[in-house]
Design an enzyme around this catalytic site. Structure first.
Site, PDB file in Angstrom:
ATOM      1  N   ALA A 121       5.541 -19.059  30.474  1.00 27.33           N
ATOM      2  CA  ALA A 121       4.509 -19.917  29.857  1.00 27.33           C
ATOM      3  C   ALA A 121       3.287 -19.083  29.522  1.00 27.33           C
ATOM      4  CB  ALA A 121       4.132 -21.065  30.797  1.00 27.33           C
TER       5      ALA A 121
ATOM      6  N   GLU B 290       8.195 -21.244  34.102  1.00 28.62           N
ATOM      7  CA  GLU B 290       7.190 -20.215  34.412  1.00 28.62           C
ATOM      8  C   GLU B 290       7.253 -19.839  35.893  1.00 28.62           C
ATOM      9  OE1 GLU B 290       4.713 -18.229  32.950  1.00 28.62           O
ATOM     10  OE2 GLU B 290       4.333 -17.650  35.019  1.00 28.62           O
TER      11      GLU B 290
ATOM     12  N   HIS C 226     -24.879 -28.659   9.387  1.00 31.44           N
ATOM     13  CA  HIS C 226     -24.390 -29.983   9.748  1.00 31.44           C
ATOM     14  C   HIS C 226     -23.668 -30.601   8.563  1.00 31.44           C
ATOM     15  CE1 HIS C 226     -24.246 -33.957  11.532  1.00 31.44           C
ATOM     16  NE2 HIS C 226     -24.691 -34.439  10.367  1.00 31.44           N
TER      17      HIS C 226
HETATM   18  P1  NAI Z   1       2.449 -13.020  28.705  1.00 33.79           P
HETATM   19  O1  NAI Z   1       2.091 -11.957  29.654  1.00 33.79           O
HETATM   20  O2  NAI Z   1       1.387 -13.696  27.938  1.00 33.79           O
HETATM   21  O3  NAI Z   1       3.246 -14.158  29.464  1.00 33.79           O
HETATM   22  C1  NAI Z   1       4.451 -13.916  30.135  1.00 33.79           C
HETATM   23  C2  NAI Z   1       4.668 -15.031  31.126  1.00 33.79           C
HETATM   24  O4  NAI Z   1       5.977 -14.919  31.647  1.00 33.79           O
HETATM   25  C3  NAI Z   1       3.701 -14.966  32.302  1.00 33.79           C
HETATM   26  O5  NAI Z   1       3.099 -16.212  32.480  1.00 33.79           O
HETATM   27  C4  NAI Z   1       4.603 -14.561  33.459  1.00 33.79           C
HETATM   28  O6  NAI Z   1       4.157 -15.070  34.690  1.00 33.79           O
HETATM   29  C5  NAI Z   1       5.914 -15.163  33.035  1.00 33.79           C
HETATM   30  N1  NAI Z   1       7.074 -14.537  33.670  1.00 33.79           N
HETATM   31  C6  NAI Z   1       7.267 -13.219  33.916  1.00 33.79           C
HETATM   32  N2  NAI Z   1       8.480 -13.034  34.511  1.00 33.79           N
HETATM   33  C7  NAI Z   1       9.047 -14.259  34.613  1.00 33.79           C
HETATM   34  C8  NAI Z   1      10.277 -14.718  35.130  1.00 33.79           C
HETATM   35  N3  NAI Z   1      11.162 -13.881  35.651  1.00 33.79           N
HETATM   36  N4  NAI Z   1      10.539 -16.048  35.106  1.00 33.79           N
HETATM   37  C9  NAI Z   1       9.644 -16.913  34.577  1.00 33.79           C
HETATM   38  N5  NAI Z   1       8.447 -16.528  34.073  1.00 33.79           N
HETATM   39  C10 NAI Z   1       8.162 -15.219  34.085  1.00 33.79           C
HETATM   40  O7  NAI Z   1       3.557 -12.365  27.745  1.00 33.79           O
HETATM   41  P2  NAI Z   1       4.196 -12.868  26.397  1.00 33.79           P
HETATM   42  O8  NAI Z   1       4.010 -14.319  26.200  1.00 33.79           O
HETATM   43  O9  NAI Z   1       5.552 -12.291  26.401  1.00 33.79           O
HETATM   44  O10 NAI Z   1       3.326 -12.121  25.335  1.00 33.79           O
HETATM   45  C11 NAI Z   1       3.159 -10.712  25.416  1.00 33.79           C
HETATM   46  C12 NAI Z   1       1.803 -10.318  24.953  1.00 33.79           C
HETATM   47  O11 NAI Z   1       1.728 -10.370  23.541  1.00 33.79           O
HETATM   48  C13 NAI Z   1       0.665 -11.212  25.431  1.00 33.79           C
HETATM   49  O12 NAI Z   1       0.254 -10.924  26.723  1.00 33.79           O
HETATM   50  C14 NAI Z   1      -0.394 -10.897  24.440  1.00 33.79           C
HETATM   51  O13 NAI Z   1      -1.042  -9.730  24.834  1.00 33.79           O
HETATM   52  C15 NAI Z   1       0.397 -10.674  23.168  1.00 33.79           C
HETATM   53  N6  NAI Z   1       0.370 -11.883  22.356  1.00 33.79           N
HETATM   54  C16 NAI Z   1      -0.830 -12.319  21.888  1.00 33.79           C
HETATM   55  C17 NAI Z   1      -0.920 -13.472  21.160  1.00 33.79           C
HETATM   56  C18 NAI Z   1      -2.255 -13.932  20.710  1.00 33.79           C
HETATM   57  O14 NAI Z   1      -3.202 -13.163  20.772  1.00 33.79           O
HETATM   58  N7  NAI Z   1      -2.386 -15.166  20.260  1.00 33.79           N
HETATM   59  C19 NAI Z   1       0.262 -14.249  20.795  1.00 33.79           C
HETATM   60  C20 NAI Z   1       1.472 -13.726  21.370  1.00 33.79           C
HETATM   61  C21 NAI Z   1       1.508 -12.576  22.108  1.00 33.79           C
END
Ligand code: NAI
Ligand code: FAD
Length: 474
Positions: free
Chosen positions: A190, A212, A453
């Site tokens: 999540a 998550e 506004h």
């Molecule tokens: P994330 O680090 O945001 O989230 C990964 C989630 O997976 C965490 O909540 C973690 O606790 C959970 N997790 C890890 N291992 C797990 C498991 N075995 N079972 C269940 N849950 C588990 O990483 P995400 O979503 O993959 O995105 C990577 C990165 O890409 C982000 O941290 C961000 O830096 C970048 N990104 C930025 C965006 C934006 O700026 N809007 C949009 C998408 C990605």
């Protein structure tokens, strides 16, 4: 005779291509290499990196299309617009996304021409330091460079026992190319990708379940924002999110994926039509020949750098997702600019304290600076101003008034320490807070500035006024 450059950038993502453009603007003879073709029809390496090809841009294109579909189904009616038989043509939506990506990556090639950056298609790796000049292998060629900037980015983290085939079980790449709306979609993680891609397919009609591992939802965000987001995504939008789960087993069948996991209530089993794995990203350092040249990595495999993104090796720099810090395109671009300027003999500047975060769900979530829980943990005295979008005429007239702006300012100096938004256009509104914090503004400074506004920016204005308990419209 191998080509010689002042600067060679390895990796053509936002950190790398921006570093290359800036270096060339500053008069340095610059080349940038890239190995990934992504979806290039001829299979040739394509500039733009994760962000343009399989990240920021395509995800935002799908978020926008799916949001319009959702509005047509659920919001138009309140404006008196009657719609019947609204349907979604997923291949057209995907094609539109692909066209936007192609337009942008072609644009980067054009920028390289304009700014005289040499594009070297091919995989880059270090050969050796030859008396102060780096020998770098790019594809089958060798080039020589005084400075090398590593901008190799990151790749999706995969989990053992979960075979990502980009069809049934997908990561961020496959999640952007799903051809039919899955009836039941599972998402592991999540985090930012899980919530953004989960939102896309939820709006298009999937039943979305997010699993998550952590017990807290959106732990990096301000707790009030995380609480509001939880309420909206689960109760209002119907996304199912299970926290604190432990994955046990994932089995790919012919047309479905069976996921076994544990919650406080015991073992659960769910069968999904598709599974998105979004559990974070890992830095790309394999294939750089890092060991042979003695490049230091940290315990998580990221390139170790100092405050100017200089590595332990002379004239070798590293920027973007491959170094510590938030994995955000704009953070990588700022680092790229800083390094190019330092190489050119300028001061170079980056302020990690004012890098904004945005999650492009609906409503959007954006923040900059410290959260309430961080200030409490650090014993920093603070005052709070919090105003709901419900008190704003523009938000009401747009029929989009969920969420709030929350400002945290130092209790004694009134300096703005953090701004947290959940609401429509949060991604654009946060820019004012970033500017204010970059100039070390107090909440009173912003409170005394005229805001047009009726605009959503008035919620920011009112929240600044609310820090001194003098809001005018709430
Ligand atoms: P994330 O680090 O945001 O989230 C990964 C989630 O997976 C965490 O909540 C973690 O606790 C959970 N997790 C890890 N291992 C797990 C498991 N075995 N079972 C269940 N849950 C588990 O990483 P995400 O979503 O993959 O995105 C990577 C990165 O890409 C982000 O941290 C961000 O830096 C970048 N990104 C930025 C965006 C934006 O700026 N809007 C949009 C998408 C990605
Ligand atoms: P990358 O973009 O990963 O680029 C590095 C490039 O280097 C790659 O193209 C790779 O092929 C190439 N490369 C690697 N090794 C070599 C080698 N040895 N030789 C030649 N080339 C090599 N960030 C935001 O700020 N806003 C967002 O909205 C956002 N949305 C995202 C959505 C998704 C689905 C994903 C996955 C990420 C998103 N991000 C977002 C994160 C953003 O994409 C990254 O932070 C950003 O792309 C990092 O830039 P970079 O240049 O460091 O690395």
């Amino acid at each position: 005779m191998s080509q010689e450059f002042d600067v060679v950038v390895i990796g053509g993502g936002p950190a790398g291509y921006v570093a290359a453009i800036r270096a060339s603007q500053l008069g340095l003879k610059t080349a940038c290499c890239e190995s990934q073709p992504y979806a290039d029809p001829k299979g040739e390496p394509r500039l733009g990196g994760t962000c343009l090809n399989v990240g920021c841009i395509p995800s935002k294109a799908l978020l926008h299309s799916s949001e319009l579909y959702d509005q047509a189904n659920h919001s138009f009616v309140m404006h008196g617009i009657k719609t019947e038989g609204v349907s979604i043509d997923v291949p057209t939506m995907i094609k539109r996304k692909d066209n936007i990506v192609t337009q942008l990556v072609t644009g980067i090639k054009g920028l390289f021409k304009k700014y005289k950056v040499t594009f070297l298609p091919g995989h880059g790796s270090f050969l050796a330091d030859d008396n102060g000049t780096w020998r770098v292998k790019i594809g089958e060629e060798e080039v020589r460079a005084k400075h090398v900037i590593i901008a190799t980015g990151s790749s999706p983290r995969h989990l053992p026992g979960i075979p990502v085939d980009q069809k049934l079980i997908v990561d961020n790449v496959g999640a952007l190319d799903i051809a039919d709306v899955p009836k039941k979609l599972g998402v592991i993680g999540a985090g930012v990708i899980g919530l953004e891609m989960g939102s896309v397919w939820k709006r298009l009609g999937s039943e979305v379940t997010v699993l998550e591992a952590m017990p807290d939802f959106l732990a990096a965000a301000d707790s009030a924002v995380a609480k509001e987001a939880w309420k909206i995504f689960t109760t209002k939008q119907g996304m199912k999110i299970s926290l604190g789960i432990k994955l046990k087993e994932v089995t790919a069948k012919k047309n479905s994926v069976v996921v076994k996991y544990e919650t406080e209530e015991g073992e659960q089993t769910q069968e999904f039509d598709k599974l998105i794995v979004a559990v974070g990203r890992v830095p790309n350092t394999d294939g750089l020949n890092a060991n042979a040249i003695g490049l230091q990595l940290d315990e998580r495999g990221r390139v170790k750098v100092d405050e100017h993104c200089s590595t332990n090796l002379r004239n070798v720099w590293a920027v973007g997702d491959v170094v510590p810090g938030p994995m955000l395109a704009h953070k990588g671009m700022e680092e790229g600019v800083m390094v190019a300027e330092v190489i050119a003999g300028q001061a170079g500047h980056i302020n990690y304290d004012t890098i904004p975060w945005v999650i492009y769900t609906h409503p959007e979530i954006a923040w900059v600076g410290k959260t309430e829980q961080e200030l409490k943990a650090a014993n920093v005295p603070f005052k709070e101003g919090k105003i709901p979008f419900l008190a704003n005429g523009r938000a009401l007239s747009q029929g989009d008034s969920t969420g709030f702006v929350k400002v945290l300012a130092h209790a004694e100096t009134d300096t703005i320490l953090g701004v947290h938004i959940i609401g429509t256009n949060a991604s654009e509104l946060i820019a004012e807070a970033v500017t204010a914090m970059e100039f070390a503004a107090s909440s009173e400074d912003i409170a005394r500035i005229s805001h047009a506004h009726p605009t959503l920016s008035e919620v920011m204005h009112e929240a600044m006024l609310a820090v001194e308990k003098r809001s005018l419209h709430f």
